[in-house]
Design an enzyme around this catalytic site. Structure first.
Site, PDB file in Angstrom:
ATOM      1  N   SER A  16      -3.211   1.105  -1.758  1.00 12.51           N
ATOM      2  CA  SER A  16      -3.309  -0.106  -1.397  1.00 12.51           C
ATOM      3  C   SER A  16      -4.070  -0.906   0.223  1.00 12.51           C
ATOM      4  CB  SER A  16      -2.140  -1.540  -0.648  1.00 12.51           C
ATOM      5  OG  SER A  16      -0.890  -1.259  -1.725  1.00 12.51           O
ATOM      6  N   ARG A  37      -6.994  11.427  -4.585  1.00 14.55           N
ATOM      7  CA  ARG A  37      -6.488  12.295  -5.346  1.00 14.55           C
ATOM      8  C   ARG A  37      -6.460  12.057  -6.573  1.00 14.55           C
ATOM      9  NH1 ARG A  37      -0.386  12.116  -6.264  1.00 14.55           N
ATOM     10  NH2 ARG A  37       0.504  10.204  -6.736  1.00 14.55           N
ATOM     11  N   TYR A  54      -4.992  -0.924  -7.675  1.00 13.42           N
ATOM     12  CA  TYR A  54      -4.673  -1.432  -6.541  1.00 13.42           C
ATOM     13  C   TYR A  54      -5.662  -2.345  -5.786  1.00 13.42           C
ATOM     14  CZ  TYR A  54      -1.411   2.122  -6.308  1.00 13.42           C
ATOM     15  OH  TYR A  54      -0.540   3.982  -5.939  1.00 13.42           O
ATOM     16  N   LYS A 112       2.175   4.021   8.402  1.00 12.38           N
ATOM     17  CA  LYS A 112       3.397   3.557   9.622  1.00 12.38           C
ATOM     18  C   LYS A 112       5.371   4.385   8.999  1.00 12.38           C
ATOM     19  CE  LYS A 112       1.399  -0.693  10.472  1.00 12.38           C
ATOM     20  NZ  LYS A 112       1.884  -2.390  10.640  1.00 12.38           N
ATOM     21  N   ALA A 146      -2.366  -5.735   3.075  1.00 16.67           N
ATOM     22  CA  ALA A 146      -3.509  -5.583   2.310  1.00 16.67           C
ATOM     23  C   ALA A 146      -3.135  -6.435   1.990  1.00 16.67           C
ATOM     24  CB  ALA A 146      -2.945  -4.088   1.898  1.00 16.67           C
ATOM     25  N   LYS A 197       9.641  -0.964  12.128  1.00 13.29           N
ATOM     26  CA  LYS A 197      10.298  -2.539  11.719  1.00 13.29           C
ATOM     27  C   LYS A 197       9.583  -1.948  10.375  1.00 13.29           C
ATOM     28  CE  LYS A 197       5.626  -2.200  10.165  1.00 13.29           C
ATOM     29  NZ  LYS A 197       5.414  -2.540   8.759  1.00 13.29           N
ATOM     30  N   GLU A 287       7.728   2.840   3.084  1.00 13.43           N
ATOM     31  CA  GLU A 287       7.760   4.126   4.304  1.00 13.43           C
ATOM     32  C   GLU A 287       9.460   4.220   4.435  1.00 13.43           C
ATOM     33  OE1 GLU A 287       5.895   6.852   5.143  1.00 13.43           O
ATOM     34  OE2 GLU A 287       3.976   6.550   5.075  1.00 13.43           O
TER      35      GLU A 287
END
Ligand code: NAP
Ligand code: G3P
Length: 334
Positions: A16, A37, A54, A112, A146, A197, A287
């Site tokens: 995204s 990929r 996406y 991130k 995004a 965050k 993440e």
């Protein structure tokens, strides 16, 4: 006056955020090599000019963006290499590249997250692995989903580097009709805050999934800001204003937006999903799931008080139940 020669950029990643950044870069005088990929996804973009997996509504301009699946070809001519694969997979994505391939190039992390194997920030890892000098390293931060970029909703980015020149050059690349990008000279503070965050968003999601309300959430986010301050001040002390959008703004958007991957993942955990079923349910990567292990490990050295990070770690990695862990956390917030 801007040069009429297109800036050569390599975009690494097909998700995204890579797709949204491609849209932003296509607004300017840039020539982009886009590495994905998946050969099937790359072929589809070549043929139909959109990413089927996406943000499929984003139109890809074939005159400005050339798609490829060979990593060396993607970065060969680039002046700027933008990394937009989740941190846990970036080493795999760059397999086969050596410091020679990066000589003279700017590396921009749009990631991130932390490198799980070494608990490093992505820019630290790029410096060590590919000998990219500090003045060629930067990161893209700020509250920016995004999905909203795809809709051309007015957004703001902060480009952080250790010096001003590099951040200014990347800011110029990313400023367009609907995005305002600004430079900042706090690379490590911004990168750590962006990682933190995501962990806080997991906590917001978990408590939301458990049925806690807006009153609790506001206190959780306020305490989280203090937790982030204690951690970044301990790990990389310098004068910084954490109320800027690169820090506080990014925390707020992740903690409250329905687009947030980390909050969504946390909500599923709070509702009783297992980690595996939550990952399967989402088509995207949170993440914070990987990052909390790294931040927890780094903090064994610094011993900063971080009750929210500790609670998320215990839920995701030590089998603590969300109900019990959040009941304990309740008593630690003010
Ligand atoms: N999304 C946002 O709004 C946003 C905003 C700011 C920053 N970011 C950051 O941008 C980074 C990328 O996030 P995203 O939102 O783009 O993720 P995403 O939408 O979940 O996409 C993940 C991408 O990573 C690829 N990938 C997964 N495993 C891989 C592997 N082993 N090797 C190579 N590529 C692999 C996926 O490829 P396949 O499709 O082939 O599986 C996909 O292209 C993250 O660090 C995130 O924190 C995201
Ligand atoms: O809010 P998330 O978890 O989707 O993370 C995406 C970006 O970091 C928001 O700035």
């Amino acid at each position: 006056m801007k040069s009429s020669t297109p800036v050569k950029i390599a975009m690494i990643g097909g998700g995204s955020w890579a797709t949204a950044l491609i849209k932003i870069l296509s607004e300017g005088n840039n020539s982009v090599r886009w590495w994905l990929r998946s050969k099937t996804d790359a072929d589809h973009i070549r043929q139909f000019h959109h990413n089927r997996s996406y943000l499929s509504d984003v139109q890809i301009n074939p005159r400005k963006v050339k798609v490829c699946t060979k990593i060396r070809e993607a970065i060969r001519d680039a002046d700027f290499v933008i990394l937009a694969v989740p941190a846990a997979f970036i080493a795999e994505a760059l397999t086969g590249l050596t410091p020679t391939h990066f000589a003279g190039k700017h590396v921009v992390s749009a990631i991130k997250g932390m490198i799980p194997a070494t608990n490093q920030l992505v820019t630290d890892w790029a410096e060590e692995t590919y000998n990219v000098p500090k003045d060629h390293l930067s990161c893209i931060a700020g509250p920016c989903h995004a999905e909203e970029v795809a809709l051309e909703k007015q957004s703001y980015l902060t480009i952080a580097s250790t010096g001003n020149e590099c951040a200014q050059r990347v800011s110029d690349l990313l400023t367009c009709r609907f995005v305002q990008a600004s430079p900042l000279n706090d690379l490590y503070g911004v990168e750590y805050s962006a990682v933190m965050k995501n962990i806080i968003a997991l906590a917001c999601g978990i408590t939301h999934g458990l049925g806690y309300g807006d009153n609790f959430q506001a206190v959780l986010v306020s305490n989280a800001m203090q937790e982030i301050r204690r951690f970044v001040d301990a790990v990389y002390p310098m004068e910084r204003d954490l109320s800027r959008s690169a820090y506080l703004g990014d925390l707020l958007v992740t903690a409250y937006s329905p687009f947030s991957r980390n909050r969504t993942f946390g909500t599923l955990i709070g509702r009783g999903y297992t980690i595996q079923s939550a990952q399967t349910e989402m088509n995207m990567i949170a993440e914070g799931y990987y990052a909390v292990r790294s931040i927890y490990a780094i903090n064994s050295t610094y011993q900063v008080r971080m009750p929210i990070v500790d609670a998320v770690y215990r839920i995701l990695y030590e089998g603590a139940t969300p109900t019990a862990e959040m009941a304990l956390l309740k008593g630690k917030l003010v």
